[in-house]
Design a protein around this motif. Structure first.
Motif, PDB file in Angstrom:
ATOM      1  N   LYS A  64       0.830  -1.205   0.000  1.00 53.01           N
ATOM      2  CA  LYS A  64       0.000   0.000   0.000  1.00 53.01           C
ATOM      3  C   LYS A  64       0.862   1.251   0.000  1.00 53.01           C
ATOM      4  CE  LYS A  64      -3.645   2.265   2.622  1.00 53.01           C
ATOM      5  NZ  LYS A  64      -4.481   2.201   3.821  1.00 53.01           N
ATOM      6  N   GLU A  65       1.840   1.271   0.879  1.00 48.21           N
ATOM      7  CA  GLU A  65       2.733   2.434   0.975  1.00 48.21           C
ATOM      8  C   GLU A  65       3.484   2.659  -0.339  1.00 48.21           C
ATOM      9  OE1 GLU A  65       6.622   3.839   3.575  1.00 48.21           O
ATOM     10  OE2 GLU A  65       5.522   2.045   4.151  1.00 48.21           O
ATOM     11  N   ALA A  66       3.965   1.586  -0.945  1.00 51.21           N
ATOM     12  CA  ALA A  66       4.736   1.710  -2.184  1.00 51.21           C
ATOM     13  C   ALA A  66       3.873   2.234  -3.326  1.00 51.21           C
ATOM     14  CB  ALA A  66       5.348   0.366  -2.562  1.00 51.21           C
ATOM     15  N   PHE A  67       2.660   1.697  -3.474  1.00 46.06           N
ATOM     16  CA  PHE A  67       1.812   2.127  -4.580  1.00 46.06           C
ATOM     17  C   PHE A  67       1.289   3.541  -4.391  1.00 46.06           C
ATOM     18  CE2 PHE A  67       1.260  -2.515  -5.452  1.00 46.06           C
ATOM     19  CZ  PHE A  67       1.956  -2.484  -6.640  1.00 46.06           C
ATOM     20  N   VAL A  68       0.949   3.908  -3.172  1.00 43.34           N
ATOM     21  CA  VAL A  68       0.459   5.271  -2.933  1.00 43.34           C
ATOM     22  C   VAL A  68       1.578   6.280  -3.168  1.00 43.34           C
ATOM     23  CG1 VAL A  68      -0.386   6.840  -1.151  1.00 43.34           C
ATOM     24  CG2 VAL A  68      -1.406   4.592  -1.401  1.00 43.34           C
ATOM     25  N   ASP A  69       2.746   6.014  -2.634  1.00 45.37           N
ATOM     26  CA  ASP A  69       3.874   6.928  -2.852  1.00 45.37           C
ATOM     27  C   ASP A  69       4.251   6.990  -4.326  1.00 45.37           C
ATOM     28  OD1 ASP A  69       3.877   7.376  -0.171  1.00 45.37           O
ATOM     29  OD2 ASP A  69       5.768   6.340   0.242  1.00 45.37           O
ATOM     30  N   GLY A  70       4.256   5.839  -5.000  1.00 47.80           N
ATOM     31  CA  GLY A  70       4.581   5.803  -6.422  1.00 47.80           C
ATOM     32  C   GLY A  70       3.581   6.583  -7.248  1.00 47.80           C
ATOM     33  N   ALA A  71       2.299   6.415  -6.934  1.00 42.88           N
ATOM     34  CA  ALA A  71       1.261   7.135  -7.679  1.00 42.88           C
ATOM     35  C   ALA A  71       1.385   8.639  -7.464  1.00 42.88           C
ATOM     36  CB  ALA A  71      -0.119   6.650  -7.250  1.00 42.88           C
ATOM     37  N   ALA A  72       1.612   9.060  -6.242  1.00 45.13           N
ATOM     38  CA  ALA A  72       1.743  10.498  -5.962  1.00 45.13           C
ATOM     39  C   ALA A  72       2.974  11.076  -6.664  1.00 45.13           C
ATOM     40  CB  ALA A  72       1.842  10.723  -4.454  1.00 45.13           C
ATOM     41  N   PHE A  73       4.085  10.377  -6.580  1.00 46.32           N
ATOM     42  CA  PHE A  73       5.305  10.868  -7.211  1.00 46.32           C
ATOM     43  C   PHE A  73       5.174  10.868  -8.726  1.00 46.32           C
ATOM     44  CE2 PHE A  73       9.581  12.166  -6.518  1.00 46.32           C
ATOM     45  CZ  PHE A  73      10.274  11.792  -7.649  1.00 46.32           C
ATOM     46  N   GLY A  74       4.567   9.810  -9.290  1.00 48.81           N
ATOM     47  CA  GLY A  74       4.368   9.734 -10.736  1.00 48.81           C
ATOM     48  C   GLY A  74       3.437  10.825 -11.240  1.00 48.81           C
ATOM     49  N   PHE A  96       4.749   7.760 -15.713  1.00 44.48           N
ATOM     50  CA  PHE A  96       4.788   6.316 -15.488  1.00 44.48           C
ATOM     51  C   PHE A  96       6.165   5.876 -14.999  1.00 44.48           C
ATOM     52  CE2 PHE A  96       5.389   1.910 -16.850  1.00 44.48           C
ATOM     53  CZ  PHE A  96       4.341   1.327 -16.151  1.00 44.48           C
ATOM     54  N   GLY A  97       7.222   6.427 -15.600  1.00 44.13           N
ATOM     55  CA  GLY A  97       8.574   6.084 -15.166  1.00 44.13           C
ATOM     56  C   GLY A  97       8.819   6.478 -13.718  1.00 44.13           C
ATOM     57  N   ALA A  98       8.326   7.662 -13.344  1.00 44.71           N
ATOM     58  CA  ALA A  98       8.483   8.107 -11.959  1.00 44.71           C
ATOM     59  C   ALA A  98       7.676   7.227 -11.013  1.00 44.71           C
ATOM     60  CB  ALA A  98       8.039   9.562 -11.829  1.00 44.71           C
ATOM     61  N   PHE A  99       6.485   6.801 -11.450  1.00 47.52           N
ATOM     62  CA  PHE A  99       5.667   5.888 -10.638  1.00 47.52           C
ATOM     63  C   PHE A  99       6.414   4.591 -10.365  1.00 47.52           C
ATOM     64  CE2 PHE A  99       2.953   2.096 -11.032  1.00 47.52           C
ATOM     65  CZ  PHE A  99       2.302   2.166  -9.813  1.00 47.52           C
ATOM     66  N   VAL A 100       6.993   4.010 -11.415  1.00 45.00           N
ATOM     67  CA  VAL A 100       7.697   2.731 -11.267  1.00 45.00           C
ATOM     68  C   VAL A 100       8.904   2.896 -10.346  1.00 45.00           C
ATOM     69  CG1 VAL A 100       9.062   1.003 -12.502  1.00 45.00           C
ATOM     70  CG2 VAL A 100       6.894   1.778 -13.453  1.00 45.00           C
ATOM     71  N   LEU A 101       9.709   3.915 -10.593  1.00 46.56           N
ATOM     72  CA  LEU A 101      10.914   4.112  -9.772  1.00 46.56           C
ATOM     73  C   LEU A 101      10.566   4.406  -8.314  1.00 46.56           C
ATOM     74  CD1 LEU A 101      13.195   6.151 -12.191  1.00 46.56           C
ATOM     75  CD2 LEU A 101      13.441   3.763 -11.494  1.00 46.56           C
ATOM     76  N   ALA A 102       9.574   5.257  -8.095  1.00 52.99           N
ATOM     77  CA  ALA A 102       9.196   5.589  -6.720  1.00 52.99           C
ATOM     78  C   ALA A 102       8.591   4.381  -6.015  1.00 52.99           C
ATOM     79  CB  ALA A 102       8.215   6.753  -6.716  1.00 52.99           C
ATOM     80  N   SER A 103       7.796   3.590  -6.733  1.00 54.64           N
ATOM     81  CA  SER A 103       7.208   2.399  -6.117  1.00 54.64           C
ATOM     82  C   SER A 103       8.284   1.402  -5.711  1.00 54.64           C
ATOM     83  CB  SER A 103       6.232   1.722  -7.082  1.00 54.64           C
ATOM     84  OG  SER A 103       5.140   2.549  -7.336  1.00 54.64           O
ATOM     85  N   ILE A 104       9.226   1.164  -6.597  1.00 58.31           N
ATOM     86  CA  ILE A 104      10.308   0.228  -6.288  1.00 58.31           C
ATOM     87  C   ILE A 104      11.161   0.761  -5.141  1.00 58.31           C
ATOM     88  CG2 ILE A 104      12.446  -0.795  -7.176  1.00 58.31           C
ATOM     89  CD1 ILE A 104      11.027  -0.989  -9.899  1.00 58.31           C
ATOM     90  N   GLY A 105      11.477   2.045  -5.183  1.00 57.88           N
ATOM     91  CA  GLY A 105      12.284   2.641  -4.110  1.00 57.88           C
ATOM     92  C   GLY A 105      11.594   2.570  -2.768  1.00 57.88           C
ATOM     93  N   THR A 106      10.313   2.907  -2.728  1.00 60.74           N
ATOM     94  CA  THR A 106       9.566   2.856  -1.471  1.00 60.74           C
ATOM     95  C   THR A 106       9.438   1.431  -0.969  1.00 60.74           C
ATOM     96  OG1 THR A 106       8.317   4.794  -2.179  1.00 60.74           O
ATOM     97  CG2 THR A 106       7.406   3.542  -0.370  1.00 60.74           C
ATOM     98  N   TRP A 107       9.172   0.499  -1.888  1.00 56.34           N
ATOM     99  CA  TRP A 107       9.053  -0.922  -1.535  1.00 56.34           C
ATOM    100  C   TRP A 107      10.353  -1.416  -0.894  1.00 56.34           C
ATOM    101  CZ3 TRP A 107       5.164  -4.612  -2.292  1.00 56.34           C
ATOM    102  CH2 TRP A 107       5.560  -5.933  -2.148  1.00 56.34           C
ATOM    103  N   GLU A 108      11.472  -1.116  -1.530  1.00 54.69           N
ATOM    104  CA  GLU A 108      12.759  -1.580  -1.016  1.00 54.69           C
ATOM    105  C   GLU A 108      13.091  -0.928   0.327  1.00 54.69           C
ATOM    106  OE1 GLU A 108      14.722  -3.995  -2.039  1.00 54.69           O
ATOM    107  OE2 GLU A 108      13.332  -4.432  -3.669  1.00 54.69           O
ATOM    108  N   TYR A 109      12.803   0.359   0.474  1.00 55.35           N
ATOM    109  CA  TYR A 109      13.094   1.040   1.731  1.00 55.35           C
ATOM    110  C   TYR A 109      12.229   0.484   2.860  1.00 55.35           C
ATOM    111  CZ  TYR A 109      13.844   4.649   5.202  1.00 55.35           C
ATOM    112  OH  TYR A 109      14.146   5.311   6.362  1.00 55.35           O
TER     113      TYR A 109
END
Length: 150
Positions: A64-74, A96-109
């Motif tokens: 949830k955290e990863a997708f919400v942060d990714g969507a907001a950043f994207g 879309f690129g920012a969504f993917v990168l932010a989602s992966i970054g948030t997920w990993e963190y």
């Protein structure tokens, strides 16, 4: 005679006592690797069930955290790109690129923080608290507060 190495014969004897170095194979460039067994690939794809896999992903602790942060950043990155260039398609690509990168970054963190927390619990530096126990305690406190008010 000064400056002349009289120990050459001794050095040759030392070299004879040493074992030869093992030969190291030199990799061949463009060496074709054997293709994966077709049956293994097919059986791996047969185990996929999108409905089950996607429903399990929402129960992951960081999804949830990863997708919400990714969507907001994207959305923000796409909006800024659209405001700057005024063209829709590159802005969507940036978003879309920012969504993917932010989602992966948030997920990993998030998983990094979970690993750190588990490591602290394993070493005894952090008490192990079950969220079920915490939720039950909060419910008991709320019920007791309501009963006092009545």
């Amino acid at each position: 005679m000064p400056g002349i190495n009289n120990n050459k014969d001794k050095d040759k004897d030392k070299d004879k006592d040493k074992e030869p170095l093992p030969e190291i194979p030199i990799p061949v460039l463009n060496d074709p690797k054997p293709a994966p067994d077709r049956d293994q690939v097919v059986s791996a794809f047969k185990t996929l069930e999108p409905s089950r896999d996607l429903s399990m992903m929402t129960r992951s602790p960081c999804a949830k955290e990863a997708f919400v942060d990714g969507a907001a950043f994207g959305f923000g990155a796409g909006l800024l790109k659209a405001m700057k260039s005024g063209v829709g398609r590159p802005a969507a690509n940036w978003g879309f690129g920012a969504f993917v990168l932010a989602s992966i970054g948030t997920w990993e963190y998030c998983h990094y923080k979970l690993r750190q927390k588990r490591q602290l619990m394993a070493t005894g530096q952090m008490p192990v608290v079950s969220t079920i126990d915490v939720d039950a305690a909060k419910r008991r406190e709320a019920i007791a507060a309501r009963q006092r008010d009545v």
